[in-house]
Scaffold this motif. Sequence first.
Motif, short mmCIF file in Angstrom:
data_model
loop_
_atom_site.label_atom_id
_atom_site.label_comp_id
_atom_site.label_asym_id
_atom_site.label_seq_id
_atom_site.Cartn_x
_atom_site.Cartn_y
_atom_site.Cartn_z
N GLU A 19 39.34 42.40 34.45
CA GLU A 19 39.16 43.01 35.77
C GLU A 19 40.40 43.74 36.26
O GLU A 19 40.32 44.51 37.21
CB GLU A 19 38.76 41.93 36.79
CG GLU A 19 37.41 41.29 36.49
CD GLU A 19 37.02 40.27 37.55
OE1 GLU A 19 37.77 40.12 38.54
OE2 GLU A 19 35.98 39.63 37.38
N GLN A 21 43.04 42.54 37.88
CA GLN A 21 43.28 42.13 39.26
C GLN A 21 44.71 42.43 39.72
O GLN A 21 44.93 42.82 40.87
CB GLN A 21 42.97 40.65 39.42
CG GLN A 21 41.50 40.32 39.27
CD GLN A 21 41.19 38.85 39.52
OE1 GLN A 21 42.09 38.06 39.83
NE2 GLN A 21 39.93 38.48 39.39
N ARG A 24 45.22 46.06 40.92
CA ARG A 24 44.50 46.57 42.09
C ARG A 24 45.48 47.04 43.16
O ARG A 24 46.60 46.54 43.24
CB ARG A 24 43.59 45.46 42.65
CG ARG A 24 42.40 45.20 41.75
CD ARG A 24 41.46 44.18 42.33
NE ARG A 24 40.30 44.01 41.45
CZ ARG A 24 39.34 43.12 41.64
NH1 ARG A 24 39.39 42.32 42.68
NH2 ARG A 24 38.34 43.03 40.79
#
Length: 283
Positions: A19, A21, A24
């Motif tokens: 993902e 993360q 981000r």
Amino acid sequence: MTISSTPVPVCGVVLAAGEGQRLRPLTETLPKALCPVGNLPLLDHALRRFAGLGLSGPDTVAVNAAYLAAQVVAHVGRRAHLSVEPDGPIGTSGGIGRLRPWIDGRAVLAGNADAYLHDPVRDPGKDVAALLDGWSGETVRMLTMPCRPGESGGFSGHRFAGLSLIPWRYAKDLADVDSSLVRTVWRPAEAAGELELIGYQGFYLDTGTPADYLAANLHAAGGVTLADVSARVTGAATESVLGAGSVVEGTVVRSVLWPGAQVAPGEHLVGAVRTAAGLTVHA
């Protein structure tokens, strides 16, 4: 396929399901594996490195996907076998476990899509060929760099540098569940005296944070501005990476413009990454 430097059949797996993360908000709409470094998606860097070893095509190379999987699938197309994890990422170990029917008795050269590697004297593929040279097919091999001062963990004073070579006798027992190679392969191999550390002679960064992602791009630029031929600069750009269709009317210093990103007249962008949507992340 069998690579000339080892008699053992080997396939390649690019781990691209994460993902992102820590990266981000840059990865809120774009998978980390597709974030560009030096105007080339990280995933393409990985596929090019495998191709340099003679590993290419869907019979020999696989890519896993989970987060924003449709984008990864569309980007890869027919260049590799695709393994989609429908319920979300299941870790580096689970991703390979899900691919066991495709691996089918071969050893696995597993590479993290977010690994940026560059050797100034060896082409991609040749720079990691030491992982395969003279390999018997029995041990686990890991590409490594020395741990940085004060860095904890690692393996005998070394840290993982993006690629690992896993024998079938280890890969065949990996389950299709959420787990990491650290737990299921590397630490068990280390405990059994079956982990070989292969030093990488070039430059390596895990691009997982905005600071390291920016650093990888600046390294790829090599101290100058690396601009796509379609980028338009009427202002000034210094030691930056300018993506396709980007526009610089102000000033850009040690920054990255993704394709279509813009810097307005009178604006000064320093030490940052900007997307086409105008998102700016300072590193």
